[in-house]
Enzyme design. Structure first.
Site, PDB file in Angstrom:
ATOM      1  CG  PHE A 112       2.321 -10.953  -6.817  1.00 15.65           C
ATOM      2  CD1 PHE A 112       1.794 -10.807  -8.070  1.00 15.65           C
ATOM      3  CD2 PHE A 112       1.475 -10.076  -5.955  1.00 15.65           C
ATOM      4  CE1 PHE A 112       0.566 -10.057  -8.615  1.00 15.65           C
ATOM      5  CE2 PHE A 112       0.756  -9.393  -6.354  1.00 15.65           C
ATOM      6  CZ  PHE A 112       0.050  -9.282  -7.669  1.00 15.65           C
ATOM      7  CG  ASP A 161       6.506  -7.326  -1.067  1.00 17.74           C
ATOM      8  OD1 ASP A 161       5.581  -7.247  -0.310  1.00 17.74           O
ATOM      9  OD2 ASP A 161       5.974  -7.485  -2.591  1.00 17.74           O
ATOM     10  CE  LYS A 171      -1.704  -9.409   0.003  1.00 15.15           C
ATOM     11  NZ  LYS A 171      -3.054  -9.734  -0.584  1.00 15.15           N
TER      12      LYS A 171
HETATM   13  N1  PLP Z   1       3.420  -7.690  -2.556  1.00 15.32           N
HETATM   14  C1  PLP Z   1       3.007  -8.883  -2.327  1.00 15.32           C
HETATM   15  C2  PLP Z   1       3.979 -10.103  -1.555  1.00 15.32           C
HETATM   16  C3  PLP Z   1       1.720  -9.565  -2.324  1.00 15.32           C
HETATM   17  O1  PLP Z   1       1.158 -10.577  -2.077  1.00 15.32           O
HETATM   18  C4  PLP Z   1       0.923  -8.446  -2.879  1.00 15.32           C
HETATM   19  C5  PLP Z   1      -0.587  -8.797  -3.108  1.00 15.32           C
HETATM   20  O2  PLP Z   1      -0.939  -9.904  -3.067  1.00 15.32           O
HETATM   21  C6  PLP Z   1       1.055  -7.194  -3.159  1.00 15.32           C
HETATM   22  C7  PLP Z   1       2.571  -6.844  -2.797  1.00 15.32           C
HETATM   23  C8  PLP Z   1       0.301  -6.137  -3.814  1.00 15.32           C
HETATM   24  O3  PLP Z   1      -0.710  -5.548  -2.684  1.00 15.32           O
HETATM   25  P1  PLP Z   1      -1.745  -4.902  -3.103  1.00 15.32           P
HETATM   26  O4  PLP Z   1      -2.807  -5.867  -3.533  1.00 15.32           O
HETATM   27  O5  PLP Z   1      -2.355  -4.432  -1.715  1.00 15.32           O
HETATM   28  O6  PLP Z   1      -1.688  -3.913  -3.977  1.00 15.32           O
END
Ligand code: PLP
Length: 397
Positions: A132, A217, A246
């Site tokens: 994700f 990521d 986050k």
């Molecule tokens: N990447 C990962 C691994 C995530 O867990 C999330 C959100 O849960 C995101 C990207 C997207 O982040 P945002 O919700 O701050 O756009």
């Protein structure tokens, strides 16, 4: 529930069970005066808990100095934060933005620029099944689950998918359009699935051998959550770029990408940007988070707390072997995987004062703040044990 909620808010989230009005430390309080142990941390965001005194004081002081001035100017808090991140991640440079999706978007755009330098054909990234990466069109294109994609296609045709921890399948996916591989070190939304150290090391070697970018990521697994500053650091690898967000701001929105020394000048003036990215307020919030992580030795303490939680979860798995199929994760990014839909157990936990968050594959995520106290962990285990008892009884009725 406030009726205006459904009348005035768009319908893109499930109807919430609670209305939250206050947070302190590891606890949230709702509008009916109830107190909950918060093991969601706002989905891995409030890693230093709610209302940490140092964070509140730093952000309050910054409010009185300056909140926003844009990237037309050099911002001391931004420079300070970039230097601290480089010291923690590796030689390179930082580009700031506002969220996880934006950070991944920047990382995807970075791969495009490197691809264009190599050959006009190269634009594809290989990503992992169950990964994700966010909801913007680029980050969503990198996210394979139909649950998130449905209704938004056609998406970018720049991603191929291979199963996590299957090095051979990743290798077989590489073609003359491939520019890199993009992974989470621990998949969060995908169900706390850990990318094994040997797999990450294998991907690093594959990328070196085939002249590909290795992009990580770390949006959910980063900022101390896994018992390292970033999740992949457990495996000793050196990626080309990393996305964080986050937990970085402790609740104030901020995201960033780190670019390794080799690539740190790929972006040229004007090639990418954002109005709010790296504002004085966002960076002072993030600097305060790093202060707390350092001053309170939270990385080491996360490992100790993790050992305790994993032991207790393993005991519960033995006791409730008909319900719990697996204990997964690292640090304070842990999950109990159960053999049925998670909604009922999450509800019972909530009714008994513990907030947790579901993930794909029947996983229940336990994401306490890294500042969580031992007695709060014990309280969470007690609530979990009695909730499992209730669920088991309901099932055998
Ligand atoms: N990447 C990962 C691994 C995530 O867990 C999330 C959100 O849960 C995101 C990207 C997207 O982040 P945002 O919700 O701050 O756009």
């Amino acid at each position: 529930m406030n009726l205006d909620h459904t009348q005035y808010l768009a319908n893109n989230y499930a109807l919430p069970a609670l209305e939250i009005t206050r947070g302190k430390g590891s606890y949230l309080f709702d509008s009916e005066g109830r107190k909950f142990l918060d093991f969601t941390s706002g989905i891995a965001v409030t890693n230093i808990g709610h209302g940490h005194e140092h964070w509140v004081n730093t952000v309050s002081d910054q409010l009185n100095k300056i909140v926003h001035c844009s990237n037309l100017f050099s911002i001391p808090e931004q420079v300070k934060l970039a230097k601290r991140l480089v010291n923690k991640i590796g030689r390179g440079k930082i580009l700031f933005c506002n969220s996880g999706a934006e950070a991944n978007e920047a990382m995807i755009k970075f791969s495009r620029l490197v691809g264009k330098e190599n050959s006009p054909k190269k634009h594809k990234l290989i990503v992992a099944e169950n990964g994700f990466h966010g909801r913007t069109m680029g980050a969503l294109s990198a996210t394979s689950s139909p649950k998130y994609r449905e209704g938004f296609e056609p998406l970018l045709d720049s991603f191929s998918i291979a199963p996590l921890n299957d090095l051979e399948k990743f290798s077989n996916m590489i073609d003359d359009q491939t520019i890199g591989i993009m992974l989470e070190s621990i998949q969060g939304e995908g169900g706390i699935r850990v990318a094994e150290n040997e797999f990450l090391q294998g991907i690093e070697k594959l990328c070196k051998d085939k002249n590909l970018l290795f992009l990580l990521d770390e949006v959910q697994a980063g900022i101390g959550r896994t018992g390292n500053f970033l999740g992949y650091q457990e495996s000793g690898i050196s990626p080309d770029a990393v996305a964080i967000a986050k937990g970085l701001g402790g609740g104030f929105p901020i995201g960033a990408i780190w670019l390794s020394e080799k690539w740190c000048d790929v972006f040229k003036p004007g090639s990418h940007g954002t109005t709010f990215g790296g504002s004085p307020l966002a960076c002072s919030a993030a600097n305060a988070v790093l202060d707390v992580i350092e001053q309170e030795d939270l990385i080491i303490k996360t490992r100790e707390k993790s050992t305790f939680l994993i032991e207790e979860f393993s005991r519960l798995k033995k006791k409730y072997s008909e319900l719990i199929t697996e204990v997964r994760g690292r640090g304070l990014m842990l999950a109990l995987v159960i053999n049925e839909d998670t909604k009922e157990l999450i509800k019972i936990l909530r009714q008994n004062g513990l907030l947790v968050v579901g993930a794909a594959g029947n996983a229940i995520r336990f994401l306490p703040p890294l500042t969580v106290k031992k007695d709060e962990l014990i309280e969470a285990i007690k609530i979990t044990e009695s909730a499992l008892e209730i669920l088991q009884r309901e099932k055998t009725k």
